[in-house]
Design a protein around this motif. Structure first.
Motif, PDB file in Angstrom:
ATOM      1  N   ASN A  34       0.812  -1.226   0.000  1.00  0.00           N
ATOM      2  CA  ASN A  34       0.000   0.000   0.000  1.00  0.00           C
ATOM      3  C   ASN A  34       0.845   1.275   0.000  1.00  0.00           C
ATOM      4  OD1 ASN A  34      -2.357   1.520   0.006  1.00  0.00           O
ATOM      5  ND2 ASN A  34      -2.352   1.707   2.234  1.00  0.00           N
ATOM      6  N   GLY A  35       1.723   1.342  -0.962  1.00  0.00           N
ATOM      7  CA  GLY A  35       2.604   2.505  -1.047  1.00  0.00           C
ATOM      8  C   GLY A  35       3.848   2.147  -1.823  1.00  0.00           C
ATOM      9  N   VAL A  36       4.923   2.789  -1.467  1.00  0.00           N
ATOM     10  CA  VAL A  36       6.209   2.528  -2.119  1.00  0.00           C
ATOM     11  C   VAL A  36       7.209   2.145  -1.035  1.00  0.00           C
ATOM     12  CG1 VAL A  36       8.024   3.499  -3.582  1.00  0.00           C
ATOM     13  CG2 VAL A  36       5.677   4.291  -3.840  1.00  0.00           C
ATOM     14  N   GLU A  37       7.970   1.129  -1.316  1.00  0.00           N
ATOM     15  CA  GLU A  37       8.942   0.674  -0.321  1.00  0.00           C
ATOM     16  C   GLU A  37      10.278   0.439  -1.006  1.00  0.00           C
ATOM     17  OE1 GLU A  37       7.435  -2.164   2.639  1.00  0.00           O
ATOM     18  OE2 GLU A  37       9.252  -3.311   2.245  1.00  0.00           O
ATOM     19  N   ALA A  38      11.319   1.010  -0.457  1.00  0.00           N
ATOM     20  CA  ALA A  38      12.656   0.806  -1.021  1.00  0.00           C
ATOM     21  C   ALA A  38      13.535   0.169   0.044  1.00  0.00           C
ATOM     22  CB  ALA A  38      13.252   2.134  -1.453  1.00  0.00           C
ATOM     23  N   ASN A  39      14.387  -0.728  -0.373  1.00  0.00           N
ATOM     24  CA  ASN A  39      15.289  -1.337   0.602  1.00  0.00           C
ATOM     25  C   ASN A  39      16.676  -1.522   0.004  1.00  0.00           C
ATOM     26  OD1 ASN A  39      13.716  -3.658  -0.783  1.00  0.00           O
ATOM     27  ND2 ASN A  39      15.576  -4.624  -0.017  1.00  0.00           N
TER      28      ASN A  39
ATOM     29  N   GLY B 203      16.280  -2.934  -3.596  1.00  0.00           N
ATOM     30  CA  GLY B 203      14.945  -3.439  -3.925  1.00  0.00           C
ATOM     31  C   GLY B 203      13.937  -2.312  -3.899  1.00  0.00           C
ATOM     32  N   LEU B 204      12.917  -2.460  -4.696  1.00  0.00           N
ATOM     33  CA  LEU B 204      11.856  -1.450  -4.730  1.00  0.00           C
ATOM     34  C   LEU B 204      10.524  -2.175  -4.896  1.00  0.00           C
ATOM     35  CD1 LEU B 204      11.301   1.691  -4.974  1.00  0.00           C
ATOM     36  CD2 LEU B 204      11.170   1.276  -7.428  1.00  0.00           C
ATOM     37  N   ALA B 205       9.520  -1.712  -4.161  1.00  0.00           N
ATOM     38  CA  ALA B 205       8.207  -2.341  -4.287  1.00  0.00           C
ATOM     39  C   ALA B 205       7.139  -1.260  -4.300  1.00  0.00           C
ATOM     40  CB  ALA B 205       7.967  -3.295  -3.135  1.00  0.00           C
ATOM     41  N   ILE B 206       6.119  -1.491  -5.117  1.00  0.00           N
ATOM     42  CA  ILE B 206       4.971  -0.581  -5.178  1.00  0.00           C
ATOM     43  C   ILE B 206       3.716  -1.437  -5.143  1.00  0.00           C
ATOM     44  CG2 ILE B 206       3.766   1.169  -6.551  1.00  0.00           C
ATOM     45  CD1 ILE B 206       6.457   1.725  -7.944  1.00  0.00           C
ATOM     46  N   GLY B 207       2.750  -1.031  -4.365  1.00  0.00           N
ATOM     47  CA  GLY B 207       1.510  -1.794  -4.312  1.00  0.00           C
ATOM     48  C   GLY B 207       0.344  -0.911  -3.956  1.00  0.00           C
ATOM     49  N   LYS B 208      -0.804  -1.191  -4.555  1.00  0.00           N
ATOM     50  CA  LYS B 208      -1.990  -0.389  -4.267  1.00  0.00           C
ATOM     51  C   LYS B 208      -3.232  -1.201  -4.594  1.00  0.00           C
ATOM     52  CE  LYS B 208      -4.371   3.412  -3.477  1.00  0.00           C
ATOM     53  NZ  LYS B 208      -4.587   3.839  -2.098  1.00  0.00           N
ATOM     54  N   LYS B 209      -4.228  -1.061  -3.758  1.00  0.00           N
ATOM     55  CA  LYS B 209      -5.509  -1.680  -4.040  1.00  0.00           C
ATOM     56  C   LYS B 209      -6.551  -0.568  -4.158  1.00  0.00           C
ATOM     57  CE  LYS B 209      -8.851  -5.068  -2.612  1.00  0.00           C
ATOM     58  NZ  LYS B 209      -9.371  -5.958  -1.597  1.00  0.00           N
TER      59      LYS B 209
ATOM     60  N   SER C 203       0.630  -4.910  -7.746  1.00  0.00           N
ATOM     61  CA  SER C 203       1.883  -4.856  -6.974  1.00  0.00           C
ATOM     62  C   SER C 203       3.058  -5.114  -7.898  1.00  0.00           C
ATOM     63  CB  SER C 203       1.869  -5.872  -5.833  1.00  0.00           C
ATOM     64  OG  SER C 203       1.880  -7.168  -6.355  1.00  0.00           O
ATOM     65  N   MET C 204       4.159  -4.519  -7.554  1.00  0.00           N
ATOM     66  CA  MET C 204       5.386  -4.738  -8.311  1.00  0.00           C
ATOM     67  C   MET C 204       6.566  -4.707  -7.343  1.00  0.00           C
ATOM     68  SD  MET C 204       7.425  -2.323 -10.944  1.00  0.00           S
ATOM     69  CE  MET C 204       8.199  -1.548  -9.576  1.00  0.00           C
ATOM     70  N   SER C 205       7.441  -5.671  -7.449  1.00  0.00           N
ATOM     71  CA  SER C 205       8.655  -5.585  -6.647  1.00  0.00           C
ATOM     72  C   SER C 205       9.847  -5.950  -7.512  1.00  0.00           C
ATOM     73  CB  SER C 205       8.572  -6.472  -5.406  1.00  0.00           C
ATOM     74  OG  SER C 205       8.740  -7.805  -5.754  1.00  0.00           O
TER      75      SER C 205
ATOM     76  N   ILE D 283       6.818   4.614   2.031  1.00  0.00           N
ATOM     77  CA  ILE D 283       5.830   5.703   2.047  1.00  0.00           C
ATOM     78  C   ILE D 283       4.479   5.057   1.823  1.00  0.00           C
ATOM     79  CG2 ILE D 283       5.070   7.827   0.926  1.00  0.00           C
ATOM     80  CD1 ILE D 283       8.024   8.036  -0.128  1.00  0.00           C
ATOM     81  N   THR D 284       3.574   5.282   2.743  1.00  0.00           N
ATOM     82  CA  THR D 284       2.266   4.655   2.631  1.00  0.00           C
ATOM     83  C   THR D 284       1.306   5.583   1.908  1.00  0.00           C
ATOM     84  OG1 THR D 284       2.733   3.618   4.741  1.00  0.00           O
ATOM     85  CG2 THR D 284       0.456   3.527   3.984  1.00  0.00           C
ATOM     86  N   PHE D 285       0.542   4.995   0.958  1.00  0.00           N
ATOM     87  CA  PHE D 285      -0.488   5.779   0.277  1.00  0.00           C
ATOM     88  C   PHE D 285      -1.621   6.051   1.248  1.00  0.00           C
ATOM     89  CE2 PHE D 285       0.836   3.513  -3.841  1.00  0.00           C
ATOM     90  CZ  PHE D 285       1.720   4.524  -4.156  1.00  0.00           C
ATOM     91  N   LYS D 286      -2.236   7.206   1.099  1.00  0.00           N
ATOM     92  CA  LYS D 286      -3.394   7.508   1.932  1.00  0.00           C
ATOM     93  C   LYS D 286      -4.560   6.645   1.464  1.00  0.00           C
ATOM     94  CE  LYS D 286      -2.431  12.218   3.351  1.00  0.00           C
ATOM     95  NZ  LYS D 286      -2.744  13.626   3.137  1.00  0.00           N
TER      96      LYS D 286
END
Lengths: 189, 690
Positions: free
Chosen positions: B188-193, B209-215, B222-224, B684-687
């Protein structure tokens, strides 16, 4: 920047200083098995509303002018149920609540057996056999052993409070259970 | 003395306080006017502990209808995202060290693979699923481990420490590993590691690593990704003839991974691209003059649809495509080095249809059919044609048809799982694999009694490189029992025993003198291979920290092992795999922000053939017990969404060695020495939309 650095160092230093204490606490907690053990942390507020509805939707042969509940064993259900009764003052249903001994269970309309007194079910069952008394237990699976309804926490359903109901035990006591109760019950033999 | 007394009083008081913490939290919701119907629709108001969640969560991999860990008809270890993060694991090898019965060994060409319960299992005996996609490559059915998989994007790993052929077919002979990535809702947002590992003389890993996900309503996306570089070791490798080289810059592990997920109502789709670029100098037996690239690439795509016919009946259809190019060697090889070029393009098309029917509240029936088609080609390399050894052609095709059924029966006596799968393969014939599982809960205890037949379907190259006239599927029977005990709300203990017996084991042999063009071959062993053993797993989790304790023991039963695996001086051991393994992962929370996580991995004595005597015969080496100690200090949410940590792995610079678990004349392969790691994660979490 310097402030942040100092602040961060202080936090880390403080945290590291406490490692042995936290470690000891962790060990103590791991091996603490029965000392504070309780099968489940019931939501007694929810249990109280369930029990109120069980009484409301059960037909007692003697009528339902004044229902007395006897509670065996200590349970936080009692204060929660008293609070609920205060909110239900305007209701037509008149309910009284008291602690009883197992030997007094034939003097009330509903017996609620607390988790810690589950072993008293057998005595209650023998004493009230075939009497129109609704026996409810706070521990699961006891409706297989003589109780009418057993509340329990369902591990397989996200730890929801649910109840098992034995129609046979209710019928044997001459209690008529309405559909409101049956529809959501897990029926056991 | 007074201070000690005070400390004890404080501990007792604090423990009492902690025991009550969970029960004091209550909401102010007014339930008083609710009907039974409304109450039954309420979300659970019970405040579960992490451990309770873990032991009651549904295990997807163990049965076609997910059941809780306690009721699953398999012996299961679960590793959560929190376990992975707080242990400070560097890669998937570190993660699997937490599971009893799993060990790692070297195969050939720098590949480190997996052993299960004392048996080398890397080639087609362990099924590894990543979001439902089969990660075993199709040519040899192998896996490769080391600096791959984006572990910070893993939500949960279910390790079925027993067979799964009755559900999954020919790769699930000894175990099934099901890796479940974080969903769109989880991210539910963007995550980088980022993870950076450094040793004394070189980098160990540098991954991003990078991940993006949203419902949004019914649509989830989702994508990682993971991209990076790493090295297997900073030590010296010595081959069986005593030739040595420095592993630094000669054993690269450079991962690239892309994982896309999409779902809309009952439809879901997934695409995974996974590439591990490695370099190897160890080859098969003799070390080479320089390192050559050996790459492992896979593309996978899946479309899945679930149609609920009614509340009790649903249909599931799945279509999968997988393209593998494993063990890819296309460098121009110096004439001094015995390292053949190799390129295979192996495609697998799979169709699976299943019906799930809750016939009664006590009976669930699942049945279905599966078909897959393998199509493999060997293109020319540098103008030189390649062919499959047996068929003498550059293209082969195989079909596999399967039908399966499973019933779950709830009874007063116990829960019973009965299932079977029948496979018919155009190259290797039929395999029928039934299973029976009985599970029972009694108070805080739960018991499992399990029997399963399983098999290993020979891979394309197993068939093509067969020395046996006919390559038969490997057949295994496994008996398991397990007792679990929920000690208290925060801790769970399980104890299990097994008896594994394998016939027609597909044995890999390396003999450069016998195979002029290719240095390898396969045959069915004429011996029955058998191990027995026990495993113990203890898990504790609370606000104070965690403990994951795993112990595993195996023994070869009555000298029942293949000649390629036997240890002449110890009839109870298999080559390369320790009889005893103990792992301890602990974490102590220090306030709300910091935690410190020491861990230890202890391996008993091992054996390997890693040198030759003056007559050229392999000499058995006995390796002293290996002890690896690590420490990781982490910080969660110092700034909102920011987590980071630092750790030292292999503190004592122990010689970590991966030993070949069969007599393949490969030297012991070193792992990483002392490594300092730094991990950082920011999300970063999406609102949430109203």
């Amino acid at each position: 920047m310097l402030y942040l650095k100092t602040h961060f160092t202080n936090i880390l230093h403080h945290s590291l200083k406490n490692v042995p204490i936290y470690g000891l606490l962790l060990l103590l907690r791991c091996f603490n098995t029965q000392l504070f053990a309780q099968s489940y942390d019931y939501d007694y507020k929810e249990n109280a509303v369930y029990v109120y509805n069980f009484i409301k939707y059960t037909d007692f042969p003697s009528g339902k002018d004044n229902i007395s509940i006897g509670v065996i064993g200590y349970t936080p259900f009692v204060p929660e149920f008293r609070r609920l009764l205060l909110k239900k003052k305007s209701s037509n249903l008149s309910i009284t609540l008291k602690y009883i001994k197992p030997s007094e269970s034939n003097t009330v309309d509903v017996v609620l057996i607390a988790v810690g007194s589950s072993d008293k079910l057998r005595d209650v069952h023998l004493l009230t056999n075939k009497l129109p008394i609704l026996i409810i237990t706070e521990k699961g699976n006891l409706s297989r052993q003589g109780a009418c309804i057993s509340l329990f926490i369902d591990e397989d359903d996200d730890f929801k409070t649910r109840y098992q109901l034995s129609i046979r035990n209710c019928n044997a006591r001459g209690l008529q259970i309405s559909e409101q109760i049956l529809n959501n019950a897990i029926l056991v033999r | 003395m007074k201070k000690i007394y005070l400390l004890l009083c404080f501990l007792a008081f604090y423990t009492l306080l902690l025991a009550q913490v969970d029960s004091t939290a209550r909401d102010t919701m007014d339930l008083s006017d609710m009907s039974i119907e409304e109450l039954s629709k309420l979300k659970s108001r019970y405040k579960t502990t992490e451990m309770e969640k873990m032991v009651t969560q549904a295990i997807a991999a163990a049965s076609r209808k997910p059941l809780s860990l306690k009721r699953s008809p398999s012996i299961v270890s679960v590793i959560t995202a929190e376990d992975i993060e707080k242990s400070g694991a560097r890669d998937i090898i570190d993660v699997f060290q937490q599971v009893p019965g799993i060990d790692f060994n070297v195969d050939v060409q720098g590949v480190v693979g997996i052993s299960i319960r004392g048996l080398w299992a890397n080639e087609g005996k362990v099924l590894l699923l990543l979001d439902g996609q089969e990660m075993n490559e199709t040519a040899y059915s192998t896996l490769i481990f080391g600096n791959n998989y984006n572990i910070s994007q893993i939500k949960k790993i279910e390790v079925i420490r027993g067979p799964g052929s009755a559900i999954y077919g020919g790769y699930a002979e000894y175990a099934v590993i099901n890796i479940i990535s974080k969903s769109a809702e989880d991210i539910n947002g963007v995550e980088a590691n980022v993870i950076i590992g450094q040793t004394t003389n070189t980098y160990a890993r540098q991954n991003v690593g990078l991940a993006i996900g949203k419902k949004v309503n019914n649509l989830s996306f989702s994508m990682s990704t993971l991209i990076g570089r790493g090295q297997r070791s900073n030590s010296i490798y010595t081959d069986i003839h005593g030739n040595s080289f420095d592993m630094k810059n000669n054993a690269d592990l450079n991962p690239t991974n892309l994982n896309l997920g999409l779902s809309y109502k009952g439809f879901s789709a997934r695409f995974i691209y996974d590439m591990l670029e490695t370099t190897t100098r160890d080859a098969y037996i003799d070390a080479m003059s320089k390192a050559y690239s050996t790459n492992f690439g896979t593309y996978m795509a899946e479309a899945k649809y679930i149609q609920k016919i009614n509340t009790n009946f649903q249909l599931q259809g799945k279509l999968n495509y997988k393209r593998c190019t494993p063990w890819l060697v296309t460098d121009i090889i110096d004439s001094i080095d015995a390292y053949p070029n190799y390129k295979i393009i192996a495609d697998r098309y799979r169709f699976n249809l299943a019906a799930i029917w809750d016939a009664k509240y006590w009976l669930n029936i699942t049945s279905g059919a599966e078909m897959y088609y393998d199509d493999a080609q060997k293109p020319d390399i540098h103008g030189n044609p390649q062919v499959f050894a047996r068929d003498n052609t550059n293209r082969v095709r195989y079909f596999n048809y399967a039908a399966f059924v499973q019933s779950l029966i709830k009874s007063r006596f116990a829960n019973i799982t009965l299932g079977a799968r029948y496979d018919l393969n155009s190259a290797t014939g039929a395999a029928f694999n039934p299973r029976l599982g009985i599970t029972k809960r009694v108070g805080k205890f739960n018991f499992k009694g399990l029997y399963a037949s399983s098999y290993r379907a020979p891979g394309i190259e197993n068939i093509q490189l067969s020395i046996s006239p006919v390559m038969k599927p490997e057949r295994t029977r496994t008996y398991e029992i397990e007792t679990g005990l929920q000690i208290n709300r925060n801790s769970y203990l399980s104890l299990s025993f097994y008896d594994i017996s394998t016939q027609n084991a597909i044995r890999y042999v390396v003999d450069t003198t016998s195979f002029a063009d290719t240095p390898e071959g396969y045959l069915n062993s004429d011996k029955v291979i058998s191990t027995i053993g026990g495993e113990m797993e203890y898990k504790y989790k609370s606000s104070l920290g965690f403990i994951n304790l795993a112990y595993a023991y195996y023994s070869v039963l009555d000298g029942k092992n293949d000649a390629a695996n036997e240890v002449s001086i110890d009839k109870y051991a298999n080559l390369g795999i320790a009889n005893h393994k103990l792992t301890v992962f602990t974490g102590v929370n220090m306030g709300r922000l910091f935690y410190i996580a020491p861990s230890a991995i202890l391996l008993d004595r091992r054996y390997g053939y890693t040198s030759l005597d003056t007559q050229g015969n392999p000499v058995l080496t006995t390796y002293t017990p290996q002890m690896q100690f690590n420490i990781y200090i982490g910080c969660n949410n110092l700034v909102r969404g920011l987590s980071f940590g630092m750790g030292v792995y292999n503190i004592t610079n122990e010689a970590i060695l991966y030993i070949q678990p069969y007599n393949g004349l490969h030297g012991d392969y070193p792992g990483m020495g002392t490594e300092i790691i730094f991990k950082l994660k920011y999300n970063i979490t999406f609102k949430d939309e109203q």
